[in-house]
Write an enzyme that holds these catalytic residues in place. Structure first.
Site, PDB file in Angstrom:
ATOM      1  N   ASP A  68     -27.266  25.933  24.016  1.00 17.66           N
ATOM      2  CA  ASP A  68     -27.232  27.378  23.755  1.00 17.66           C
ATOM      3  C   ASP A  68     -27.417  28.217  25.016  1.00 17.66           C
ATOM      4  O   ASP A  68     -27.873  27.742  26.054  1.00 17.66           O
ATOM      5  CB  ASP A  68     -28.356  27.754  22.792  1.00 17.66           C
ATOM      6  CG  ASP A  68     -29.727  27.708  23.462  1.00 17.66           C
ATOM      7  OD1 ASP A  68     -30.055  26.670  24.069  1.00 17.66           O
ATOM      8  OD2 ASP A  68     -30.463  28.710  23.418  1.00 17.66           O
TER       9      ASP A  68
ATOM     10  N   GLY B 262     -31.289  21.301  20.783  1.00 17.47           N
ATOM     11  CA  GLY B 262     -30.003  21.019  21.403  1.00 17.47           C
ATOM     12  C   GLY B 262     -29.346  19.706  21.027  1.00 17.47           C
ATOM     13  O   GLY B 262     -28.120  19.594  21.033  1.00 17.47           O
TER      14      GLY B 262
ATOM     15  N   ASP C 121     -32.260  18.291  32.567  1.00 15.88           N
ATOM     16  CA  ASP C 121     -32.041  19.307  33.599  1.00 15.88           C
ATOM     17  C   ASP C 121     -33.145  19.140  34.657  1.00 15.88           C
ATOM     18  O   ASP C 121     -33.036  18.283  35.530  1.00 15.88           O
ATOM     19  CB  ASP C 121     -32.077  20.671  32.896  1.00 15.88           C
ATOM     20  CG  ASP C 121     -31.684  21.843  33.764  1.00 15.88           C
ATOM     21  OD1 ASP C 121     -32.052  21.853  34.945  1.00 15.88           O
ATOM     22  OD2 ASP C 121     -31.039  22.780  33.277  1.00 15.88           O
TER      23      ASP C 121
ATOM     24  N   ASP D 276     -29.712  16.262  24.591  1.00 20.27           N
ATOM     25  CA  ASP D 276     -28.401  16.835  24.914  1.00 20.27           C
ATOM     26  C   ASP D 276     -28.233  16.988  26.421  1.00 20.27           C
ATOM     27  O   ASP D 276     -27.156  16.798  26.956  1.00 20.27           O
ATOM     28  CB  ASP D 276     -28.211  18.190  24.212  1.00 20.27           C
ATOM     29  CG  ASP D 276     -29.374  19.136  24.459  1.00 20.27           C
ATOM     30  OD1 ASP D 276     -30.508  18.648  24.665  1.00 20.27           O
ATOM     31  OD2 ASP D 276     -29.172  20.353  24.454  1.00 20.27           O
TER      32      ASP D 276
HETATM   33  C1  PRP Z   1     -33.064  22.185  26.593  1.00 17.16           C
HETATM   34  C2  PRP Z   1     -32.430  20.848  26.283  1.00 17.16           C
HETATM   35  C3  PRP Z   1     -33.448  19.842  26.748  1.00 17.16           C
HETATM   36  C4  PRP Z   1     -34.191  20.582  27.838  1.00 17.16           C
HETATM   37  C5  PRP Z   1     -33.793  20.072  29.163  1.00 17.16           C
HETATM   38  O1  PRP Z   1     -33.866  22.525  25.517  1.00 17.16           O
HETATM   39  O2  PRP Z   1     -32.147  20.707  24.917  1.00 17.16           O
HETATM   40  O3  PRP Z   1     -34.322  19.467  25.710  1.00 17.16           O
HETATM   41  O4  PRP Z   1     -33.844  21.961  27.746  1.00 17.16           O
HETATM   42  O5  PRP Z   1     -34.301  20.861  30.202  1.00 17.16           O
HETATM   43  P1  PRP Z   1     -35.335  20.343  31.267  1.00 17.16           P
HETATM   44  O6  PRP Z   1     -34.845  18.982  31.738  1.00 17.16           O
HETATM   45  O7  PRP Z   1     -35.246  21.375  32.362  1.00 17.16           O
HETATM   46  O8  PRP Z   1     -36.684  20.282  30.663  1.00 17.16           O
HETATM   47  P2  PRP Z   1     -34.465  23.982  25.310  1.00 17.16           P
HETATM   48  O9  PRP Z   1     -35.885  23.981  25.740  1.00 17.16           O
HETATM   49  O10 PRP Z   1     -33.548  24.980  25.922  1.00 17.16           O
HETATM   50  O11 PRP Z   1     -34.488  24.135  23.749  1.00 17.16           O
HETATM   51  P3  PRP Z   1     -33.289  23.956  22.710  1.00 17.16           P
HETATM   52  O12 PRP Z   1     -32.876  22.489  22.748  1.00 17.16           O
HETATM   53  O13 PRP Z   1     -33.901  24.368  21.433  1.00 17.16           O
HETATM   54  O14 PRP Z   1     -32.164  24.851  23.150  1.00 17.16           O
END
Ligand code: PRP
Length: 177
Positions: A159, A44, A103, A100
């Site tokens: 995404d 991300g 959460d 990015d």
């Molecule tokens: C998303 C984002 C963060 C993470 C945050 O990555 O890029 O790295 O989730 O979420 P959290 O605080 O609940 O752990 P994801 O695992 O979706 O992978 P991606 O970046 O490849 O889309």
């Protein structure tokens, strides 16, 4: 029939650009002359990192780690896996983690634990977006961009099932029907 998706713009490309500029100015002030290593958390963060470093006019290095937290769809599985680990040494270096979104905080917390064990000189976090309403574990965000509501967002690297990363603006996306 599949359900329709409704996209509502949350942050325009101009708002994102202004935020990246603001974060870059803060980072420049703190890291000028420190030759930091910026570590992007894939996938991300790739777009944010690419825009951010173009505004940093001093020596730095770029690295990536890749973790996986979300399964298919929009809900976090809560499980973190290291898919691509660090390739270079960070002991004694100034390290800035680029996200990015923070959460639940589980991913960033996992990355900070992993990197912290390698004894960097300093270890900080820069996140373009922050969704504090979903936090499960406290994370200190040193450089924070935009606060997002408890909605699923896509675009500018983020995404939904690997789609929509290429949108230049950030949208809330919801199922309807
Ligand atoms: C998303 C984002 C963060 C993470 C945050 O990555 O890029 O790295 O989730 O979420 P959290 O605080 O609940 O752990 P994801 O695992 O979706 O992978 P991606 O970046 O490849 O889309």
């Amino acid at each position: 029939m599949g359900s329709q998706r409704r996209f509502t713009i949350l942050f325009t490309r101009d708002e994102i650009e202004a935020t990246v500029k603001k974060l870059a100015a803060e980072i420049r002030q703190d890291y000028l002359g420190k030759h930091p290593i910026l570590i992007g958390v894939l996938k991300g963060s790739f777009m944010f990192l690419a825009d951010l470093i173009r505004l940093l006019d001093f020596p730095l290095e770029v690295e990536f780690v890749r973790l996986s937290s979300y399964g298919r769809g929009t809900k976090s599985s809560g499980k973190i896996r290291m898919v691509h680990s660090l390739r270079s040494k960070i002991k004694g270096r100034h390290v800035l983690v680029i996200e990015d979104i923070v959460d639940t905080g589980l991913t960033t917390s996992f990355v900070l634990d992993y990197l912290g064990r390698k004894k960097p000189a300093s270890l900080k976090v820069c996140a373009l977006t922050d969704k504090p309403s979903r936090r499960q574990i406290p994370v200190n965000i040193d450089y924070r961009g935009l606060t997002v509501p408890n909605k699923f967002i896509v675009g500018y690297g983020l995404d939904w099932d690997e789609r929509f990363r290429n949108l230049p603006d950030i949208y809330v996306v919801e199922n309807e029907g």
